[in-house]
Motif scaffolding. Structure first.
Motif, mmCIF file in Angstrom:
data_model
loop_
_atom_site.group_PDB
_atom_site.id
_atom_site.type_symbol
_atom_site.label_atom_id
_atom_site.label_comp_id
_atom_site.label_asym_id
_atom_site.label_seq_id
_atom_site.Cartn_x
_atom_site.Cartn_y
_atom_site.Cartn_z
ATOM 1 N N VAL A 69 0.857 -1.190 0.000
ATOM 2 C CA VAL A 69 0.000 0.000 0.000
ATOM 3 C C VAL A 69 0.890 1.237 0.000
ATOM 4 N N LEU A 70 0.913 1.905 -1.137
ATOM 5 C CA LEU A 70 1.750 3.093 -1.277
ATOM 6 C C LEU A 70 0.882 4.216 -1.859
ATOM 7 N N PRO A 71 0.381 5.105 -0.994
ATOM 8 C CA PRO A 71 -0.501 6.183 -1.474
ATOM 9 C C PRO A 71 0.181 7.073 -2.498
ATOM 10 N N GLY A 72 -0.579 7.468 -3.507
ATOM 11 C CA GLY A 72 -0.033 8.333 -4.538
ATOM 12 C C GLY A 72 0.449 9.667 -3.999
ATOM 13 N N SER A 73 -0.205 10.167 -2.949
ATOM 14 C CA SER A 73 0.201 11.455 -2.379
ATOM 15 C C SER A 73 1.590 11.374 -1.760
ATOM 16 N N VAL A 74 1.923 10.207 -1.199
ATOM 17 C CA VAL A 74 3.251 10.036 -0.592
ATOM 18 C C VAL A 74 4.315 10.021 -1.678
ATOM 19 N N VAL A 75 4.035 9.307 -2.769
ATOM 20 C CA VAL A 75 4.982 9.254 -3.888
ATOM 21 C C VAL A 75 5.159 10.648 -4.486
ATOM 22 N N LYS A 76 4.057 11.387 -4.619
ATOM 23 C CA LYS A 76 4.134 12.738 -5.190
ATOM 24 C C LYS A 76 4.993 13.645 -4.333
ATOM 25 N N ARG A 77 4.800 13.593 -2.998
ATOM 26 C CA ARG A 77 5.579 14.453 -2.114
ATOM 27 C C ARG A 77 7.072 14.109 -2.190
ATOM 28 N N LYS A 78 7.379 12.816 -2.225
ATOM 29 C CA LYS A 78 8.774 12.381 -2.317
ATOM 30 C C LYS A 78 9.388 12.832 -3.637
ATOM 31 N N THR A 79 8.618 12.730 -4.721
ATOM 32 C CA THR A 79 9.108 13.153 -6.038
ATOM 33 C C THR A 79 9.379 14.655 -6.053
ATOM 34 N N GLU A 80 8.486 15.431 -5.477
ATOM 35 C CA GLU A 80 8.665 16.902 -5.443
ATOM 36 C C GLU A 80 9.886 17.279 -4.620
ATOM 37 N N GLU A 81 10.131 16.555 -3.529
ATOM 38 C CA GLU A 81 11.321 16.834 -2.709
ATOM 39 C C GLU A 81 12.596 16.556 -3.502
ATOM 40 N N MET A 82 12.622 15.456 -4.259
ATOM 41 C CA MET A 82 13.801 15.125 -5.054
ATOM 42 C C MET A 82 13.993 16.132 -6.175
ATOM 43 N N ALA A 83 12.872 16.575 -6.798
ATOM 44 C CA ALA A 83 12.970 17.562 -7.873
ATOM 45 C C ALA A 83 13.465 18.904 -7.345
ATOM 46 N N ALA A 84 12.993 19.289 -6.162
ATOM 47 C CA ALA A 84 13.426 20.571 -5.562
ATOM 48 C C ALA A 84 14.912 20.537 -5.233
ATOM 49 N N ARG A 85 15.390 19.376 -4.773
ATOM 50 C CA ARG A 85 16.817 19.251 -4.447
ATOM 51 C C ARG A 85 17.678 19.381 -5.707
ATOM 52 N N ILE A 86 17.226 18.784 -6.804
ATOM 53 C CA ILE A 86 17.975 18.878 -8.059
ATOM 54 C C ILE A 86 17.982 20.315 -8.569
ATOM 55 N N GLU A 87 16.820 20.977 -8.456
ATOM 56 C CA GLU A 87 16.740 22.362 -8.918
ATOM 57 C C GLU A 87 17.654 23.264 -8.095
ATOM 58 N N ALA A 88 17.747 23.013 -6.788
ATOM 59 C CA ALA A 88 18.617 23.822 -5.930
ATOM 60 C C ALA A 88 20.085 23.595 -6.268
ATOM 61 N N GLU A 89 20.426 22.370 -6.675
ATOM 62 C CA GLU A 89 21.824 22.041 -6.964
ATOM 63 C C GLU A 89 22.250 22.487 -8.356
ATOM 64 N N THR A 90 21.338 22.411 -9.320
ATOM 65 C CA THR A 90 21.703 22.702 -10.712
ATOM 66 C C THR A 90 21.153 24.023 -11.222
ATOM 67 N N GLY A 91 20.158 24.544 -10.535
ATOM 68 C CA GLY A 91 19.536 25.774 -10.990
ATOM 69 C C GLY A 91 18.514 25.556 -12.083
ATOM 70 N N ARG A 92 18.262 24.295 -12.421
ATOM 71 C CA ARG A 92 17.288 23.990 -13.469
ATOM 72 C C ARG A 92 16.218 23.044 -12.927
ATOM 73 N N LYS A 93 14.970 23.342 -13.329
ATOM 74 C CA LYS A 93 13.861 22.505 -12.902
ATOM 75 C C LYS A 93 13.820 21.246 -13.776
ATOM 76 N N PRO A 94 13.672 20.065 -13.206
ATOM 77 C CA PRO A 94 13.626 18.831 -14.005
ATOM 78 C C PRO A 94 12.495 18.859 -15.020
ATOM 79 N N GLY A 95 12.784 18.345 -16.223
ATOM 80 C CA GLY A 95 11.774 18.258 -17.263
ATOM 81 C C GLY A 95 10.838 17.069 -17.041
ATOM 82 N N LYS A 96 9.942 16.855 -18.013
ATOM 83 C CA LYS A 96 8.948 15.793 -17.867
ATOM 84 C C LYS A 96 9.589 14.413 -17.768
ATOM 85 N N LYS A 97 10.561 14.142 -18.634
ATOM 86 C CA LYS A 97 11.178 12.819 -18.620
ATOM 87 C C LYS A 97 11.928 12.580 -17.317
ATOM 88 N N GLN A 98 12.678 13.585 -16.875
ATOM 89 C CA GLN A 98 13.427 13.434 -15.622
ATOM 90 C C GLN A 98 12.479 13.309 -14.434
#
Length: 337
Positions: A72-101
């Motif tokens: 049982v893995l709620p979609g909201s939990v996966v979404k929050r985790k994905t957004e945290e990883m995307a925010a970390r990448i954006e902070a490190e590279t200065g670029r927001k991840p695209g759709k594929k990433q």
């Protein structure tokens, strides 16, 4: 033992032994989900005892049990985790991840979260009545039953199944029973039903714990609404809900079934419950099919269709004239020769 049943006809050529089925099921024994596995499905002992047989023969009726485990893995939990990883990448590279990433990040987040997710298990009972060439699946939905059928056909060599269809549509019969108040012999109408319109509005009227032999119900039927569910009782022994897709739901055994029956010992409870359920339902199902006009005979229908005169081929313009004229060897060949 059984709560819902979908009834299938087994092909006459499939005549295995219990031992053969046991060997074939052993190839897909249930194993719990791995750390990163979202779902696991396999066969388990119907008796619920570890290392017991995967098929139980109770009075000539064969019982199987399919176990399904899901993480049982709620979609909201996966979404929050994905957004945290995307925010970390954006902070490190200065670029927001695209759709594929972002899609790749979502898959990575799912894999990281799965080992921490809770698991839930469900079991689906399968009942085979070899003498009657029937197979019943205790599933709450048609999609789940079809999933089980797919697995059965894959695992059991030579098994051929088709969902039983009756000569008369269940909805048509249920409407007639409600309209005139006369169900098939041995059956009575209870106090619950669902009526649905066939137009674009899909209007629904539900009655629960309510008398159905009233003018209001007949007016709904006359207005075009068709029964999709109807609560019934068979010979004061079994109550159930019949659907317009010939599913038998909410099966309940009534007091009359248990009269004169001693309480079985714990070790004998499974056998007693299985014998009671299969014994009662093995009589109910044929009577219900008869009440719906009998089983639709696909083989007879196919033979009758094949025996019909075939329509004559439409003659091409000028064909009659050409046939009447004598053959001319000097004539030019037709363009298709």
């Amino acid at each position: 033992m059984f709560k819902n049943l979908m009834v299938y006809r087994v092909g006459p050529d499939w005549q295995p032994t219990v031992e053969q089925i046991e060997d074939q099921l052993a190839k897909t024994v249930f194993v719990e989900c791995g750390a990163t596995q979202q779902q696991s499905m396999g066969w388990a002992p119907p008796r619920g005892i570890e290392h017991a047989p995967l098929i139980e023969d109770i009075g000539g009726h064969w019982l199987l049990k399919l176990v399904i485990e899901q993480r049982v893995l709620p979609g909201s939990v996966v979404k929050r985790k994905t957004e945290e990883m995307a925010a970390r990448i954006e902070a490190e590279t200065g670029r927001k991840p695209g759709k594929k990433q972002t899609k790749d990040l979502k898959e990575q987040a799912t894999l990281e979260l799965l080992p921490m997710a809770f698991t839930k298990q469900s079991a689906i009972r399968v009942w085979i009545a070899p003498a009657q060439h029937l197979l019943m699946i205790d599933a709450g939905s048609a999609s789940r039953a079809e999933e089980v059928v797919t697995l059965l056909i894959k695992e059991l060599a030579g098994l051929n199944l088709h969902l039983i269809q009756t000569a008369e549509a269940p909805a048509t019969c249920m409407a007639a029973w409600l309209m005139d108040g006369v169900p098939p012999e041995g059956f009575s109408i209870d106090r619950e039903c669902e009526l649905k319109s066939a137009d674009e509005m899909k209007s629904v009227v539900r009655y629960a714990r309510h008398a159905l032999d009233i003018e209001e119900v007949r007016q709904h039927l006359a207005g075009g609404k068709a029964p999709t569910r109807l609560a019934m009782t068979w010979r004061d022994r079994v109550s159930f809900m019949l659907t317009d897709t010939l599913q038998i739901k909410k099966i309940s055994f009534l007091d009359l079934v248990f009269e004169g029956r001693d309480s079985p010992e714990k070790d004998e409870a499974f056998d007693a419950d299985a014998a009671l359920a299969t014994g009662e339902l093995c009589k109910l199902i044929p009577e219900l099919i008869d009440g719906l006009g009998g089983e639709h005979d696909f083989l007879a229908a196919g033979a009758a269709l094949a025996a019909l005169p075939q329509p004559a081929e439409q003659a091409l313009p000028g064909a009659a004239t050409a046939a009447a004229e004598p053959a001319n060897s000097a004539a030019e060949p037709a363009p298709w020769d």
